[in-house]
Scaffold this motif. Structure first.
Motif, PDB file in Angstrom:
ATOM      1  N   CYS A 189      26.937  73.850  43.335  1.00 19.88           N
ATOM      2  CA  CYS A 189      26.168  73.359  42.193  1.00 19.88           C
ATOM      3  C   CYS A 189      27.092  73.005  41.022  1.00 19.88           C
ATOM      4  CB  CYS A 189      25.137  74.404  41.762  1.00 19.88           C
ATOM      5  SG  CYS A 189      24.060  73.859  40.416  1.00 19.88           S
ATOM      6  N   LYS A 190      28.075  73.846  40.774  1.00 16.45           N
ATOM      7  CA  LYS A 190      29.024  73.544  39.699  1.00 16.45           C
ATOM      8  C   LYS A 190      29.781  72.247  39.980  1.00 16.45           C
ATOM      9  CE  LYS A 190      29.772  78.365  38.296  1.00 16.45           C
ATOM     10  NZ  LYS A 190      30.719  79.508  38.219  1.00 16.45           N
ATOM     11  N   ASP A 191      30.226  72.094  41.210  1.00 17.15           N
ATOM     12  CA  ASP A 191      31.011  70.915  41.559  1.00 17.15           C
ATOM     13  C   ASP A 191      30.167  69.649  41.532  1.00 17.15           C
ATOM     14  OD1 ASP A 191      33.171  72.576  41.864  1.00 17.15           O
ATOM     15  OD2 ASP A 191      33.031  72.680  44.043  1.00 17.15           O
ATOM     16  N   VAL A 192      28.913  69.746  41.988  1.00 14.42           N
ATOM     17  CA  VAL A 192      28.027  68.591  41.964  1.00 14.42           C
ATOM     18  C   VAL A 192      27.737  68.164  40.533  1.00 14.42           C
ATOM     19  CG1 VAL A 192      25.633  67.882  42.392  1.00 14.42           C
ATOM     20  CG2 VAL A 192      26.959  68.937  44.224  1.00 14.42           C
ATOM     21  N   THR A 193      27.620  69.146  39.643  1.00 17.46           N
ATOM     22  CA  THR A 193      27.276  68.861  38.251  1.00 17.46           C
ATOM     23  C   THR A 193      28.250  67.884  37.605  1.00 17.46           C
ATOM     24  OG1 THR A 193      26.185  71.005  37.975  1.00 17.46           O
ATOM     25  CG2 THR A 193      26.958  69.923  35.966  1.00 17.46           C
ATOM     26  N   VAL A 194      29.523  67.984  37.927  1.00 10.91           N
ATOM     27  CA  VAL A 194      30.525  67.109  37.301  1.00 10.91           C
ATOM     28  C   VAL A 194      31.100  66.106  38.302  1.00 10.91           C
ATOM     29  CG1 VAL A 194      31.102  68.736  35.480  1.00 10.91           C
ATOM     30  CG2 VAL A 194      32.331  68.861  37.653  1.00 10.91           C
ATOM     31  N   ALA A 195      30.448  65.961  39.461  1.00 15.79           N
ATOM     32  CA  ALA A 195      30.874  64.937  40.415  1.00 15.79           C
ATOM     33  C   ALA A 195      30.557  63.564  39.833  1.00 15.79           C
ATOM     34  CB  ALA A 195      30.164  65.129  41.751  1.00 15.79           C
ATOM     35  N   PRO A 196      31.450  62.600  39.979  1.00 16.62           N
ATOM     36  CA  PRO A 196      31.212  61.296  39.350  1.00 16.62           C
ATOM     37  C   PRO A 196      29.941  60.618  39.823  1.00 16.62           C
ATOM     38  CG  PRO A 196      33.066  61.203  40.883  1.00 16.62           C
ATOM     39  CD  PRO A 196      32.735  62.637  40.696  1.00 16.62           C
ATOM     40  N   ALA A 197      29.582  60.791  41.094  1.00 13.56           N
ATOM     41  CA  ALA A 197      28.360  60.159  41.593  1.00 13.56           C
ATOM     42  C   ALA A 197      27.132  60.715  40.882  1.00 13.56           C
ATOM     43  CB  ALA A 197      28.237  60.362  43.099  1.00 13.56           C
ATOM     44  N   MET A 198      27.081  62.048  40.693  1.00 13.94           N
ATOM     45  CA  MET A 198      25.944  62.646  40.012  1.00 13.94           C
ATOM     46  C   MET A 198      25.959  62.308  38.521  1.00 13.94           C
ATOM     47  SD  MET A 198      23.153  64.330  40.443  1.00 13.94           S
ATOM     48  CE  MET A 198      23.250  65.216  42.000  1.00 13.94           C
ATOM     49  N   LEU A 199      27.131  62.298  37.906  1.00 18.20           N
ATOM     50  CA  LEU A 199      27.217  61.933  36.496  1.00 18.20           C
ATOM     51  C   LEU A 199      26.665  60.529  36.266  1.00 18.20           C
ATOM     52  CD1 LEU A 199      30.762  63.318  35.599  1.00 18.20           C
ATOM     53  CD2 LEU A 199      28.586  64.132  34.666  1.00 18.20           C
ATOM     54  N   ASN A 217      35.518  58.782  35.743  1.00 15.50           N
ATOM     55  CA  ASN A 217      36.705  57.939  35.726  1.00 15.50           C
ATOM     56  C   ASN A 217      36.773  57.153  37.027  1.00 15.50           C
ATOM     57  OD1 ASN A 217      39.457  57.031  36.088  1.00 15.50           O
ATOM     58  ND2 ASN A 217      40.021  58.367  34.382  1.00 15.50           N
ATOM     59  N   SER A 218      36.629  55.844  36.936  1.00 15.31           N
ATOM     60  CA  SER A 218      36.586  55.014  38.134  1.00 15.31           C
ATOM     61  C   SER A 218      37.968  54.784  38.740  1.00 15.31           C
ATOM     62  CB  SER A 218      35.936  53.664  37.820  1.00 15.31           C
ATOM     63  OG  SER A 218      36.698  52.961  36.848  1.00 15.31           O
ATOM     64  N   THR A 219      39.008  55.233  38.058  1.00 13.89           N
ATOM     65  CA  THR A 219      40.355  55.126  38.625  1.00 13.89           C
ATOM     66  C   THR A 219      40.690  56.360  39.451  1.00 13.89           C
ATOM     67  OG1 THR A 219      41.110  53.742  36.794  1.00 13.89           O
ATOM     68  CG2 THR A 219      42.807  54.844  38.114  1.00 13.89           C
ATOM     69  N   THR A 220      40.444  57.537  38.864  1.00 15.74           N
ATOM     70  CA  THR A 220      40.731  58.784  39.590  1.00 15.74           C
ATOM     71  C   THR A 220      39.561  59.216  40.481  1.00 15.74           C
ATOM     72  OG1 THR A 220      39.865  60.156  37.786  1.00 15.74           O
ATOM     73  CG2 THR A 220      42.209  59.557  37.703  1.00 15.74           C
ATOM     74  N   ILE A 221      38.398  58.603  40.278  1.00 13.19           N
ATOM     75  CA  ILE A 221      37.163  58.940  40.994  1.00 13.19           C
ATOM     76  C   ILE A 221      36.839  60.419  40.780  1.00 13.19           C
ATOM     77  CG2 ILE A 221      35.869  58.577  43.150  1.00 13.19           C
ATOM     78  CD1 ILE A 221      38.151  56.850  44.139  1.00 13.19           C
ATOM     79  N   GLY A 235      35.039  63.347  37.664  1.00  4.91           N
ATOM     80  CA  GLY A 235      34.414  63.559  36.380  1.00  4.91           C
ATOM     81  C   GLY A 235      35.431  64.151  35.427  1.00  4.91           C
ATOM     82  N   TYR A 236      35.322  63.841  34.139  1.00 12.07           N
ATOM     83  CA  TYR A 236      36.259  64.411  33.169  1.00 12.07           C
ATOM     84  C   TYR A 236      35.536  64.685  31.848  1.00 12.07           C
ATOM     85  CZ  TYR A 236      36.618  59.831  30.837  1.00 12.07           C
ATOM     86  OH  TYR A 236      36.343  58.668  30.154  1.00 12.07           O
ATOM     87  N   TYR A 237      36.100  65.582  31.092  1.00 11.57           N
ATOM     88  CA  TYR A 237      35.478  66.082  29.866  1.00 11.57           C
ATOM     89  C   TYR A 237      36.129  65.457  28.644  1.00 11.57           C
ATOM     90  CZ  TYR A 237      34.371  69.457  26.137  1.00 11.57           C
ATOM     91  OH  TYR A 237      33.974  70.049  24.974  1.00 11.57           O
ATOM     92  N   THR A 238      35.280  65.041  27.676  1.00 12.13           N
ATOM     93  CA  THR A 238      35.754  64.492  26.407  1.00 12.13           C
ATOM     94  C   THR A 238      35.217  65.352  25.284  1.00 12.13           C
ATOM     95  OG1 THR A 238      35.752  62.245  27.331  1.00 12.13           O
ATOM     96  CG2 THR A 238      35.829  62.449  24.939  1.00 12.13           C
ATOM     97  N   ALA A 239      36.096  66.100  24.629  1.00  7.69           N
ATOM     98  CA  ALA A 239      35.669  67.075  23.615  1.00  7.69           C
ATOM     99  C   ALA A 239      34.906  66.419  22.474  1.00  7.69           C
ATOM    100  CB  ALA A 239      36.892  67.823  23.087  1.00  7.69           C
ATOM    101  N   SER A 240      35.281  65.219  22.084  1.00  7.04           N
ATOM    102  CA  SER A 240      34.649  64.567  20.930  1.00  7.04           C
ATOM    103  C   SER A 240      33.192  64.190  21.201  1.00  7.04           C
ATOM    104  CB  SER A 240      35.440  63.318  20.542  1.00  7.04           C
ATOM    105  OG  SER A 240      35.435  62.381  21.603  1.00  7.04           O
ATOM    106  N   ARG A 241      32.785  64.177  22.450  1.00  5.88           N
ATOM    107  CA  ARG A 241      31.408  63.812  22.802  1.00  5.88           C
ATOM    108  C   ARG A 241      30.545  65.045  23.085  1.00  5.88           C
ATOM    109  NH1 ARG A 241      30.940  58.414  25.178  1.00  5.88           N
ATOM    110  NH2 ARG A 241      29.533  59.227  26.787  1.00  5.88           N
TER     111      ARG A 241
END
Length: 572
Positions: A198-208, A267-271, A273-279
């Motif tokens: 569940c944790k991994d799916v949450t930040v998977a790019p496809a689910m994001l 990130n469509s280059t690394t495929i 999910g990644y975190y942006t603190a400012s958002r």
């Protein structure tokens, strides 16, 4: 698209005739949903189906029990697999089922359209290109189905389970590379730890991308994933206590979860999910009494993990997940007795094991409840279970990786068949998954309707013709003569023993005397039994004689055409 359209009753009805199985153009668009038959369940039973508990099964272990276990755990066990299981112990069979195979190689390019890589090389790490997206997505679907077809462990069934649970739709995600990363995530953790998955799916790019988590910011939190995380993926809806509020979560909890999940992008280059603190929303998120009034302070990139831990700390999360597993492997009716004697203890075990899945599956599948007579042959096969099971049980020869274009073309054809039957791998109809696993009170009755049943029959009928179906130069055909010839001679030359041998593999329970007599008449219409014995003996004496082979082949095809269209063959 409206991913929550499942909340409204379907209005569309399929009126188009079933497409010819050789028409690949018919596979372009997934079919809609037929209105519910007036003969379908109107209510669920409220009396106990069985009092059998999770106590270890201590009854007879033999072909009947082994077949029941394998039919529920793999996509169509073969005669050899059934015999091997019957000759082993229940523990040994479960050990094998719970041992996942090695990771498969990734999907490859089989189209001249995709010029980014050579034919036979993987496209999964190439840059996104809209010009290649269609053929890459077809490659991914074909590869995925091919892995399900070849896997004889529980991993395959659980891989599909998680796809139906943590739903995405490939067509909506729009990047086959994301789809592959998602599919591989589900496969690799199919028998592992649910909470970690569940944790991994949450930040998977496809689910994001699918549930708009990549658009969620502190100033505009998107509630889509937070809502589905609670309602569909973890704790589920309890009794309603107010507008948008349930005993298991409230509307305010959805909003708080959405704020926790802000700041994630894909990130469509690394495929990845990644975190942006400012958002990210850095405030403390307060949850309701449904979560013991817990609060989650700013945790930056790991805050979503705290949210998942909190949700999985709820006993109802374990119960919700176990109910879905029960409906996947046993039956869709969960009465009060089953809830108390099966669901509650399994949920407690799931929690006590830190949400590691394998021990829970072992307990369920080795229980007296699982092997109770009421739970045998009561489950309507899904289109994937029907189609892949047919191919495996009738031992239809498959192309090999020596010709990947041919192999993928055949797998793509199978995806077309299941799509016509209203189950399209990679694209459940909405975020809730296929209705047959959640729509009460019909549940898996929804797989059979006036559109899909003829299409199932078309699949088996096409493979039973003298020419079968050819895809990319490869012939797909059921060879009933070879199947019968692999039996002991004393079995194959006796029409009644032969029929029973087919029944043992294809049917989930013994047939009645009248049914067996009916099948005998399908094999030998109006003829005495010795006619088969004579013709079969003549064929064995001259197997290269075309006329003698055709004589027995015609009779066997007639038998199988009837068997594969019987109601019992639709059951598991």
């Amino acid at each position: 698209m409206d991913r929550r359209a499942f909340l409204r009753k379907p209005a569309s009805v399929l009126t188009a005739p079933a497409a010819a199985l050789t028409d690949t153009a018919a596979y372009t668009d997934p079919p809609g949903q037929e209105t519910v038959s007036r003969f379908a369940n109107q209510t669920l039973p409220d009396v106990p189906r069985t009092n059998a508990s999770l106590a270890p099964y201590a009854g007879t272990w033999g072909p009947v029990q082994a077949a029941h276990l394998l039919r529920r755990c793999v996509f169509g066990p073969t005669r050899a697999q059934l015999a091997a299981a019957a000759g082993s112990s229940l523990t040994q069979v479960l050990n094998g089922l719970l041992t996942a195979p090695a990771a498969p190689a990734p999907p490859v390019n089989v189209s001249a359209t995709d010029t980014s890589v050579a034919i036979g090389q993987t496209w999964t790490a190439q840059a996104f290109d809209q010009n290649f997206e269609g053929v890459r997505r077809s490659s991914l679907r074909a590869w995925w189905l091919g892995q399900l077809l070849s896997d004889s462990t529980l991993q395959a069934k659980m891989w599909l389970f998680w796809h139906n649970h943590f739903v995405i739709e490939l067509a909506d995600v729009g990047d086959a590379r994301y789809g592959y990363q998602y599919a591989e995530l589900l496969r690799s953790q199919a028998l592992g730890n649910v909470k970690q998955l569940c944790k991994d799916v949450t930040v998977a790019p496809a689910m994001l991308r699918y549930l708009n988590g990549n658009q969620s910011t502190a100033t505009a939190p998107n509630e889509n994933y937070g809502r589905e995380l609670l309602e569909l993926f973890t704790v589920g809806k309890g009794p309603i206590i107010g507008p948008g509020n349930y005993t298991t979560y409230t509307e305010a909890d959805v909003q708080a979860a959405a704020r926790v999940l802000t700041g994630w992008r894909d990130n469509s280059t690394t495929i990845q999910g990644y975190y942006t603190a400012s958002r990210h929303d850095t405030t403390t998120k307060q949850f309701s009494g449904a979560f013991q009034n817990q609060s989650i302070p700013n945790g930056g990139a790991t805050e979503y993990q705290t949210l998942v831990d909190m949700i999985f700390g709820q006993a109802e999360t374990a119960r919700y997940l176990v109910r879905k597993l029960y409906r996947w492997f046993v039956y869709y009716v969960i009465d009060a007795t089953t809830e108390q004697q099966v669901i509650q203890p399994l949920a407690a075990q799931l929690q006590q094991n830190g949400y590691n899945l394998a021990p829970v599956l072992r307990t369920l599948l080795a229980s007296e409840h699982f092997f109770d007579a009421v739970n045998v042959g009561c489950y309507i096969k899904s289109p994937l279970e029907f189609s892949l099971g047919l191919l495996r049980q009738m031992e239809v020869a498959q192309p090999t990786s020596s010709n990947v274009a041919q192999q993928y073309a055949v797998w793509d054809y199978y995806n077309g068949l299941t799509n016509l039957q209203q189950q399209y791998l990679g694209d459940p109809p909405n975020v809730a998954g296929w209705p047959a696993y959640w729509q009460t009170p019909q549940f898996n009755e929804l797989w059979i309707n006036a559109v899909t049943l003829p299409r199932r029959n078309q699949v088996s009928d096409a493979l039973l013709t003298t020419t079968g179906v050819t895809r990319s130069g490869f012939q797909l055909i059921i060879d009933p003569v070879a199947w019968a010839q692999s039996l002991p001679v004393q079995t194959s030359q006796d029409p009644n023993l032969l029929i029973r041998a087919f029944v043992d593999v294809l049917m989930p329970f013994p047939l009645t005397t009248n049914q067996l007599a009916f099948l005998n008449d399908a094999l030998l219409p109006g003829l005495p039994d010795f006619e088969w014995t004579d013709e079969w003996t003549q064929y064995l004496a001259a197997p290269t004689n075309t006329a003698k082979k055709n004589a027995v082949a015609t009779k066997l095809r007639a038998l199988l055409r009837v068997m594969l269209s019987q109601a019992e063959f639709q059951l598991s």
